[in-house]
Design an enzyme around this catalytic site. Structure first.
Site, mmCIF file in Angstrom:
data_model
loop_
_atom_site.group_PDB
_atom_site.id
_atom_site.type_symbol
_atom_site.label_atom_id
_atom_site.label_comp_id
_atom_site.label_asym_id
_atom_site.label_seq_id
_atom_site.Cartn_x
_atom_site.Cartn_y
_atom_site.Cartn_z
ATOM 1 C CD GLN A 254 1.410 28.659 -12.755
ATOM 2 O OE1 GLN A 254 1.938 28.809 -11.852
ATOM 3 N NE2 GLN A 254 0.276 28.036 -13.006
ATOM 4 C CG ASP A 286 -6.606 27.245 -12.151
ATOM 5 O OD1 ASP A 286 -6.755 26.117 -11.305
ATOM 6 O OD2 ASP A 286 -5.758 27.942 -12.234
ATOM 7 C CD GLU A 328 -8.685 25.782 -7.309
ATOM 8 O OE1 GLU A 328 -7.736 25.562 -6.898
ATOM 9 O OE2 GLU A 328 -8.438 26.999 -8.403
HETATM 10 C C1 GLC Z 1 -5.207 25.879 -9.048
HETATM 11 C C2 GLC Z 1 -4.915 24.739 -9.518
HETATM 12 C C3 GLC Z 1 -3.464 24.271 -9.030
HETATM 13 C C4 GLC Z 1 -2.650 25.260 -9.817
HETATM 14 C C5 GLC Z 1 -3.163 26.894 -9.243
HETATM 15 C C6 GLC Z 1 -2.394 27.590 -10.493
HETATM 16 O O1 GLC Z 1 -5.493 25.838 -7.644
HETATM 17 O O2 GLC Z 1 -5.800 23.541 -8.879
HETATM 18 O O3 GLC Z 1 -2.859 23.069 -9.456
HETATM 19 O O4 GLC Z 1 -1.205 25.075 -9.183
HETATM 20 O O5 GLC Z 1 -4.360 26.910 -9.609
HETATM 21 O O6 GLC Z 1 -3.017 27.297 -11.549
HETATM 22 C C1 GLC Z 2 -4.109 27.898 -2.706
HETATM 23 C C2 GLC Z 2 -5.035 28.750 -3.794
HETATM 24 C C3 GLC Z 2 -5.543 27.655 -4.633
HETATM 25 C C4 GLC Z 2 -4.601 26.614 -5.185
HETATM 26 C C5 GLC Z 2 -3.658 26.136 -4.281
HETATM 27 C C6 GLC Z 2 -2.503 25.117 -4.867
HETATM 28 O O1 GLC Z 2 -4.671 27.122 -1.873
HETATM 29 O O2 GLC Z 2 -5.830 29.347 -3.028
HETATM 30 O O3 GLC Z 2 -6.071 28.265 -5.715
HETATM 31 O O4 GLC Z 2 -4.986 25.509 -6.000
HETATM 32 O O5 GLC Z 2 -3.052 27.206 -3.588
HETATM 33 O O6 GLC Z 2 -1.651 24.845 -3.996
#
Ligand code: GLC
Ligand code: GLC
Length: 643
Positions: A254, A286, A328
């Site tokens: 990613q 996200d 988020e």
């Molecule tokens: C967000 C999603 C999580 C994912 C992360 C990276 O926090 O909820 O599932 O791993 O973003 O995209």
């Molecule tokens: C952290 C990030 C969140 C993500 C999560 C995944 O808490 O802040 O964006 O979804 O990790 O585990």
């Protein structure tokens, strides 16, 4: 700056006019009015981000052009919907709004199959439906779809983008808004942009943060938080093809997008507008907190992240005004609220309420929940919380250490207790959770599991202990009751209404076994969904409790827009708040422990008056405001004065 913006506006308009030509007169008026309204803010935001660049005006013009083209291509149906929402921009704060979230392949077979689930959603009065990521993504590991390879293509086994469009339309007919993830902090390493970067194309290498050696990554890494320490230490990944280190906050595959590059802003804005025109109404932004990077900081919650989102918001206001953003930001509570405003994100997850309900259940003590909600729950009237019990992610203990310290609680030790409690390690714990991302340097860890497993149902079933099973249903119902009545959109993590348990089969899947979040991404069985009204076990009971909560919510106007007041209860086990005023007031009080505790007449008189007959909406029982009201383990009441 103002006069500069003004001069620039006139020049810009003359350049945009040819693009407006093919529109009808009335459409031109609509669009020009929107452009005029939004222009000053958009100009301000973009000039903060990119104003010092020689090609700034070019980018500005292109961005407005793409908004115009989006409007041109927007279906009449969606334009009508824009109008409907503009007449009632606060639709999301209504008591009638109930949310649900699911994966297409776990809740149905695929996107088309979801059309058959609409009647089920209607049973739960859902009108906000979050469909988990359905975009094209790498085979094998893809972070549950959060590694997007193409924002315009659907993962093959789930269907096509026209299936999404059709689903959105069908949902809209039923007054259900389609919510989708906009994964805009990063793309997968298989996205065309990444592939071009991999092939050595300098233009696309600038879409990401790529460095030839460790000098700069080391400097950044010194102050960054590690999000997935199990995966990799530090926040950069070596890419052998191009001999670069690339910024990867999450997994190696990613790649974080580089928003200091205006080409990236433009590219992402057009992907966003594409989704808007397919009928996605709420975009869940996200990992919003990570989009702005700055050396020497955590590169979380940077000002640039806010400006970026505000600029995107302005653009949707021109092209697709029905679209709203949901934040988020699972970060320190001081920062969560900074993303919430009408010109940024009108909706936001409420991670603090989520985490602290679980905290209160483990400690049987609501002090931290009460204190935190009292000071942090209030947000602007034009915005709404999305309140949840579980999501597809882990539970992180995101409370404020400063709030905890006020109560004499040590944040670090308390988190460690909560992790031990929910992983089931702590003696006497009812929970069956799994550890997630243990970081040996900080001792940090998070918890995974379905609500039913975390509240004791799994243990109860295993031990054939009906009492434990019953307590679990009561714990879940209590937490869901809070989300239904406290104010904002309640979000049901589908499966919870059926009290579904953890699914450990991910451990046999090579692409999933290193990510324990899969334990709570479980399949809903077709037969169960269709017969749930007739099932007479804990699953049926949970479902009927959920329906009852929903019916109470939708029949009480105060649960919509009125402010929430939190009350001292004189018992550490009770959590209490009221909604509405005077004769309309309703008072919620819930017992977060397995002890029997009474609500004092003080609380009742203060809120509902002396010598009143009170009705509890949930049990329909009558009480006097002059006497104590005993609450059983995990029982709650929602009280109203009898008229
Ligand atoms: C967000 C999603 C999580 C994912 C992360 C990276 O926090 O909820 O599932 O791993 O973003 O995209
Ligand atoms: C952290 C990030 C969140 C993500 C999560 C995944 O808490 O802040 O964006 O979804 O990790 O585990």
């Amino acid at each position: 700056m103002k006069s500069q913006a003004g001069q620039c506006y006139n020049k810009l308009l003359s350049r945009l006019k040819p693009y407006l030509k093919s529109l009808s007169k009335s459409d031109q008026i609509v669009l020009l009015t929107r452009i005029e309204n939004e222009y000053p803010a958009i100009f301000g935001h973009l000039s903060t981000l990119y104003g010092s660049r020689a090609d700034f005006f070019y980018h500005l013009e292109e961005i407005f052009k793409s908004a115009i083209v989006t409007y041109k291509n927007r279906s009449d149906d969606l334009k009508k919907h824009d109008l409907k929402r503009s007449k009632n921009p606060n639709w999301h704060s209504s008591e009638n709004v109930i949310g649900a979230v699911a994966y297409a392949d776990l809740f149905a077979d695929n996107i088309n199959g979801l059309n058959k689930r609409i009647p089920y959603l209607k049973k739960l009065k859902i009108n906000y439906f979050h469909l988990m990521p359905f975009f094209d993504c790498p085979d094998g590991e893809n972070d549950g779809g959060y590694a997007v390879s193409d924002y315009r293509t659907v993962r093959k086994d789930l269907g096509s983008i026209s299936d999404v469009e059709k689903l959105a339309k069908n949902l809209r007919k039923e007054d259900i808004a389609l919510v989708a993830d906009f994964v805009f902090n990063h793309t997968s390493n298989e996205h065309t942009w990444a592939k071009k970067a991999l092939s050595g194309d300098k233009e696309f290498q600038d879409y990401y943060y790529m460095f030839p050696d460790r000098t700069i990554p080391d400097q950044y890494d010194a102050t960054l938080r590690e999000i997935f320490p199990d995966t990799r230490r530090g926040s950069f990944t070596w890419v052998d093809e191009t001999k670069h280190w690339v910024w990867t906050t999450f997994h190696n595959y990613q790649w974080d997008l580089n928003y200091s590059n205006p080409d990236v802003f433009r590219a992402i804005a057009s992907e966003m507008l594409f989704l808007a025109n397919k009928g996605v109404e709420v975009l869940r932004l996200d990992a919003i907190a990570f989009t702005g990077k700055k050396m020497g900081t955590t590169s979380e919650n940077q000002n640039d992240a806010h400006i970026l989102v505000k600029a995107l918001n302005g653009i949707t206001n021109i092209a697709a005004p029905a679209v709203v953003f949901k934040s988020e930001a699972i970060v320190h509570p001081d920062f969560v609220n900074t993303y919430i405003s009408e010109d940024e994100c009108e909706l936001s997850y409420n991670p603090l309420l989520m985490a602290l309900m679980w905290e209160a259940l483990a400690t049987r003590d609501t002090k931290l929940l009460h204190l935190s909600m009292k000071s942090r729950f209030q947000i602007d009237d034009s915005t709404s919380w999305v309140n949840y019990v579980r999501s597809h992610d882990d539970i992180g203990w995101t409370f404020s250490d400063e709030d905890a310290a006020e109560l004499g609680i040590n944040g670090h030790d308390h988190r460690s207790f909560l992790n031990r409690f929910y992983s089931g390690e702590f003696p006497g714990s009812f929970s069956r959770g799994e550890a997630f991302q243990f970081n040996p340097d900080t001792d940090d860890m998070r918890i995974c599991g379905m609500a039913a497993s975390l509240t004791g149902l799994e243990k109860g079933v295993e031990n054939d202990d009906p009492n434990e099973c019953e307590l679990s249903i009561k714990r879940m119902t209590l937490m869901y009751a809070v989300t239904m009545f406290i104010g904002g959109i309640p979000l049901i993590y589908l499966g919870d209404e059926l009290a579904l348990l953890n699914d450990y089969s991910y451990k046999q899947n090579d692409h999933k076994k290193s990510d324990s979040r899969w334990v709570h991404r479980v399949e809903a069985d077709e037969k169960l969904l269709s017969k749930i009204d007739q099932i007479d076990d804990h699953r049926g009971r949970m479902f009927s409790n959920m329906v009852k909560l929903i019916n109470i919510r939708t029949s009480n106007k105060q649960i919509g827009e009125s402010p929430t007041h939190f009350h001292d209860t004189q018992s550490k086990h009770l959590f209490s708040f009221s909604r509405g005023d005077d004769d309309d007031k309703i008072l919620f009080t819930g017992n977060f422990s397995e002890h029997s505790v009474a609500i004092t007449p003080d609380l009742l008189i203060q809120n509902l008056g002396k010598k009143q007959v009170l009705t509890d909406f949930y049990t329909e029982r009558l009480f006097s405001s002059m006497g104590e009201i005993p609450l059983e383990p995990y029982q709650f009441v929602l009280l109203k004065k009898n008229s």
